[in-house]
Design an enzyme around this catalytic site. Structure first.
Site, PDB file in Angstrom:
ATOM      1  N   ALA A 155      38.980 -18.707  36.825  1.00 41.96           N
ATOM      2  CA  ALA A 155      39.324 -20.126  36.942  1.00 41.96           C
ATOM      3  C   ALA A 155      40.334 -20.526  35.871  1.00 41.96           C
ATOM      4  CB  ALA A 155      38.068 -20.983  36.839  1.00 41.96           C
ATOM      5  N   TYR A 156      40.094 -20.120  34.637  1.00 45.22           N
ATOM      6  CA  TYR A 156      41.003 -20.452  33.550  1.00 45.22           C
ATOM      7  C   TYR A 156      42.391 -19.858  33.803  1.00 45.22           C
ATOM      8  CZ  TYR A 156      42.786 -20.995  28.789  1.00 45.22           C
ATOM      9  OH  TYR A 156      43.555 -21.335  27.697  1.00 45.22           O
ATOM     10  N   SER A 157      42.434 -18.583  34.184  1.00 43.21           N
ATOM     11  CA  SER A 157      43.721 -17.928  34.438  1.00 43.21           C
ATOM     12  C   SER A 157      44.467 -18.610  35.573  1.00 43.21           C
ATOM     13  CB  SER A 157      43.493 -16.447  34.768  1.00 43.21           C
ATOM     14  OG  SER A 157      42.860 -15.770  33.700  1.00 43.21           O
ATOM     15  N   SER A 159      44.080 -21.720  36.628  1.00 46.15           N
ATOM     16  CA  SER A 159      44.490 -23.072  36.242  1.00 46.15           C
ATOM     17  C   SER A 159      45.744 -23.051  35.377  1.00 46.15           C
ATOM     18  CB  SER A 159      43.346 -23.783  35.518  1.00 46.15           C
ATOM     19  OG  SER A 159      43.120 -23.249  34.225  1.00 46.15           O
TER      20      SER A 159
END
Length: 249
Positions: A155-157, A159
């Site tokens: 999710a972080y990557s 986003s």
């Protein structure tokens, strides 16, 4: 090194500005002559940060994931400061460290709401005010994870890759104005955001940095404050690495 009066007369918004990289940027901007407004979700942190920064700083409690809140914050900031010349969008979360097939759906949505929708909301809210003033500098904080894709951080990557895409698109849309839009992609910088990560993931990130150390807030701040200044006038829709040699493109 402080460049005295580099930001004299400028009005800046820093999201996530009460801590970490955001507070580092705010401190430098104030030291160089700017008036700043910290948009942050934590009212206690805002009070502490603005007290430390002094009378050239104000704060507004903002949940960047909520458009109505962001729109009101922009109007309040303009009413108090007279305009917005600079936006540094730092607010973000990491989400859990786990494989994609185990990733909690609610956590995925939360990361996207804050890291992607939050950047969209803040950029969307300030651009009309910058256009009205005939000047603007937008710096969106992405991550090297958005270029490489960290395992156990889907999710972080994702986003942060979206932040890069948004920055390039908006930079082209505003290219014939006096508003530039750029992104910074740091490798890991040891701030309170590490509290959201597992030690295993922190160790992984360190192992990927050729310099063998984490970045310093001051190092990221120095780059951001150049990009957000008058000096950076012929660069837009670009991505600046601060990764200790990690970035491969």
């Amino acid at each position: 090194m402080i460049y005295e009066n580099r930001y004299k007369g400028r009005r800046a918004v820093i999201t996530g500005g009460a801590s970490g990289i955001g507070f580092g940027v705010a401190s430098r901007l104030v030291a160089e002559g700017a008036s700043v407004c910290l948009w942050d979700v934590n009212p206690d942190s805002i009070a502490k940060a603005t007290a430390e920064l002094g009378d050239k700083a104000m704060g507004v409690q903002v949940n960047v994931a909520d458009w109505d809140t962001v729109e009101r914050a922009a109007s309040e900031t303009v009413a108090k400061l007279g305009g917005i010349d600079v936006l540094v969008a730092c607010a973000g979360i990491t989400g859990p460290n786990t494989t994609l097939w185990d990733y909690p759906v609610d956590s995925w949505r939360q990361v996207m709401d804050i890291n992607v929708n939050g950047i969209f909301h803040c950029n969307r809210a300030v651009v009309p005010h910058m256009m009205s003033g005939g000047y603007g500098r937008i710096v969106n904080i992405a991550s090297v994870a958005g270029k490489e894709g960290n395992p156990n951080a889907s999710a972080y990557s994702t986003s942060k890759a979206a932040v890069i895409g948004l920055t390039k698109s908006l930079g082209k849309e505003l290219a014939k104005t006096n508003i530039t839009v750029n992104a910074v992609t740091p490798a890991a910088v040891k701030t309170a955001i590490f509290d959201q990560m597992t030690q295993q993931h922190i160790d992984f990130m360190l192992s990927k940095i050729p310099m063998g150390r984490f970045g310093l807030v001051e190092e990221i701040t120095s780059l951001v404050c150049w990009i957000a200044s008058d000096e950076c006038s012929f660069t837009t829709g670009s991505v600046f690495d601060a990764s200790g040699g990690r970035a491969t493109y």
